[in-house]
Scaffold this active site. Structure first.
Site, PDB file in Angstrom:
ATOM      1  N   ARG A 230       0.841  -1.208   0.000  1.00 33.59           N
ATOM      2  CA  ARG A 230       0.000   0.000   0.000  1.00 33.59           C
ATOM      3  C   ARG A 230       0.872   1.252   0.000  1.00 33.59           C
ATOM      4  NH1 ARG A 230       2.484   2.140   3.237  1.00 33.59           N
ATOM      5  NH2 ARG A 230       2.418   2.116   5.506  1.00 33.59           N
TER       6      ARG A 230
ATOM      7  N   ASP B 115      -3.507   7.127  12.513  1.00 38.93           N
ATOM      8  CA  ASP B 115      -4.395   5.961  12.733  1.00 38.93           C
ATOM      9  C   ASP B 115      -4.476   5.563  14.204  1.00 38.93           C
ATOM     10  OD1 ASP B 115      -1.818   4.779  12.678  1.00 38.93           O
ATOM     11  OD2 ASP B 115      -2.404   3.117  11.362  1.00 38.93           O
TER      12      ASP B 115
ATOM     13  N   GLY C 122      10.837  -3.702   3.784  1.00 39.33           N
ATOM     14  CA  GLY C 122      11.299  -2.625   4.666  1.00 39.33           C
ATOM     15  C   GLY C 122      11.317  -1.290   3.955  1.00 39.33           C
TER      16      GLY C 122
ATOM     17  N   SER D 131       4.439  -1.402   3.284  1.00 44.94           N
ATOM     18  CA  SER D 131       3.666  -2.404   4.033  1.00 44.94           C
ATOM     19  C   SER D 131       3.885  -3.831   3.570  1.00 44.94           C
ATOM     20  CB  SER D 131       2.170  -2.092   3.953  1.00 44.94           C
ATOM     21  OG  SER D 131       1.839  -1.217   4.949  1.00 44.94           O
ATOM     22  N   SER D 132       5.144  -4.175   3.356  1.00 41.63           N
ATOM     23  CA  SER D 132       5.402  -5.578   3.020  1.00 41.63           C
ATOM     24  C   SER D 132       4.953  -6.485   4.167  1.00 41.63           C
ATOM     25  CB  SER D 132       6.888  -5.787   2.707  1.00 41.63           C
ATOM     26  OG  SER D 132       7.689  -5.201   3.703  1.00 41.63           O
TER      27      SER D 132
ATOM     28  N   ASP E 209      -2.511  -0.124   7.729  1.00 38.30           N
ATOM     29  CA  ASP E 209      -1.887  -0.974   6.715  1.00 38.30           C
ATOM     30  C   ASP E 209      -2.713  -2.227   6.455  1.00 38.30           C
ATOM     31  OD1 ASP E 209      -0.003   0.949   6.928  1.00 38.30           O
ATOM     32  OD2 ASP E 209       1.456  -0.275   8.002  1.00 38.30           O
TER      33      ASP E 209
HETATM   34  C1  GLA Z   1       3.138   2.290   9.927  1.00 33.58           C
HETATM   35  C2  GLA Z   1       2.046   1.634  10.779  1.00 33.58           C
HETATM   36  C3  GLA Z   1       0.684   2.271  10.518  1.00 33.58           C
HETATM   37  C4  GLA Z   1       0.743   3.791  10.606  1.00 33.58           C
HETATM   38  C5  GLA Z   1       1.922   4.339   9.803  1.00 33.58           C
HETATM   39  C6  GLA Z   1       2.107   5.824  10.008  1.00 33.58           C
HETATM   40  O1  GLA Z   1       2.927   2.015   8.579  1.00 33.58           O
HETATM   41  O2  GLA Z   1       1.976   0.256  10.511  1.00 33.58           O
HETATM   42  O3  GLA Z   1      -0.279   1.745  11.414  1.00 33.58           O
HETATM   43  O4  GLA Z   1       0.784   4.210  11.940  1.00 33.58           O
HETATM   44  O5  GLA Z   1       3.145   3.695  10.146  1.00 33.58           O
HETATM   45  O6  GLA Z   1       1.047   6.522   9.476  1.00 33.58           O
END
Ligand code: GLA
Length: 368
Positions: free
Chosen positions: A15, A24, A109, A113-114, A159
């Protein structure tokens, strides 16, 4: 849904978050989208009581005894798999033995959002193997819990919700308190560019948790359930009640929540200049007040922001490295991407990886 007895394949997207960073876990608003890159998980049932999961990134396969104890404490990527298996076992699901091979076109990394892609993808695999499904929000929450307990990152819900609920052609305006989602269509006039700083982030190193603690402390001091409950109009009257760095952290969250709603309205109205300005403001706030950017991301956003056809650019995801996202004029996307790469390359001393991406569907069964 009947249980899978044959081989099947699941796709689970990464994402990008267009705006709404570190909001969030403050019960606020976010606007992510699932992208057309992610993980492909090829699965086949296997006799016995083991899950054997391997990855094209190399390293030993993760072997998990489906009847054995699943304690947190693993340090390999298999901890995400173990965490999701633990979640379904807690619900009393009997998971059959299986083998899975993961291939990825998502930087690990890299702030795309891997880890959520792996969690929600594995959840989809387990549901297919068992022939039953949780409601999508429960599946996403189970995956968030896996991240908390097995990866040690006290993340919010963005995520896992983006990966689970992704919708082609749309970003998702998610209210992280009510968990209500409003799909926001992305017009063909605009395209999304991802610029990878190449700086690997590790959210488990404590900085993410520290930011979360600052925000929670600030909310408590203001007598609020969460910073979501502080209206921008209220801010001037209450900011003096907060010590530093809580004041700066809270200032970011209060303003960022308002920016998400303004950005969604600008996208719906096709006001790209305004949307772009809001992205630039978001980046500045993450850099100066929330302090989760890094030099490379700052240079990228500054350089990309000056390229003709780029409406706005900001860091995306948790920060401390990872990627930036830019909103650009789709009619000249290839030229703009090349200019962005060249300008960022000049600023950084080495050209970053740049790719255009589109909003895609969420984790799903594609074959079998
Ligand atoms: C990471 C976390 C999310 C969110 C973002 C920052 O991706 O997994 O939950 O807090 O950082 O927006």
């Amino acid at each position: 849904m009947t249980a899978a007895r044959d081989a099947f394949t699941v796709i689970s997207p990464g994402r990008v978050n267009l705006i709404g960073e570190h909001t969030d876990y403050n019960d606020g608003f976010v606007l992510p989208m699932a992208i057309d890159r992610g993980l492909r998980i090829a699965v086949r049932p296997r006799a016995g009581r083991m899950a054997v999961v391997s990855s094209d990134r190399g390293g030993p396969a993760a072997e998990i005894d489906l009847d054995g104890p699943l304690a947190a404490g693993r340090t390999d990527w298999g901890r995400y798999v173990a965490g999701v298996i633990a979640g379904y076992r807690r619900l009393g699901w009997e998971i059959p033995g299986f083998e899975a091979v993961i291939t990825a076109d998502l930087p690990a990394g890299g702030g795309l959002s891997s880890s959520a892609a792996l969690e929600v993808g594995m959840a989809t695999v387990l549901e297919t193997l068992c022939g039953r499904e949780l409601p999508t929000a429960e599946k996403a929450l189970l995956c968030q819990r896996a991240e908390h307990e097995f990866a040690g990152v006290p993340c919010g819900i963005m995520d896992q919700f983006a990966v689970a609920f992704g919708r082609a052609g749309h970003a998702l305006l998610l209210d992280c308190r009510s968990r209500e989602i409003r799909p926001v269509p992305l017009a063909d006039e605009v395209a999304i560019l991802v610029i990878d700083s190449g700086v690997k982030h590790a959210l488990a190193d404590g900085s993410y948790a520290a930011r979360r603690r600052d925000c929670e402390a600030a909310a408590r001091r203001l007598g609020k359930v969460a910073l979501r409950d502080v209206a921008p109009s209220e801010w001037p009257a209450v900011e003096a009640l907060l010590p530093e760095p809580e004041r700066r952290r809270a200032r970011h969250v209060v303003a960022e929540n308002a920016r998400v709603l303004a950005f969604a309205a600008a996208v719906e109205a096709g006001d790209w200049m305004r949307a772009g300005r809001l992205m630039a403001e978001s980046h500045a706030s993450l850099r100066d007040d929330f302090e989760v950017s890094c030099r490379e991301l700052d240079l990228i956003c500054e350089a990309a922001g000056k390229v003709a056809g780029v409406f706005g650019c900001r860091m995306t995801g948790g920060g401390f490295g990872g990627c930036a996202v830019a909103l650009i004029d789709a009619s000249r996307a290839a030229d703009i991407a090349a200019d962005v790469q060249a300008q960022c390359g000049e600023a950084l001393g080495a050209e970053p990886t740049v790719f255009a991406t589109g909003a895609a569907g969420g984790a799903r069964l594609v074959a079998g």
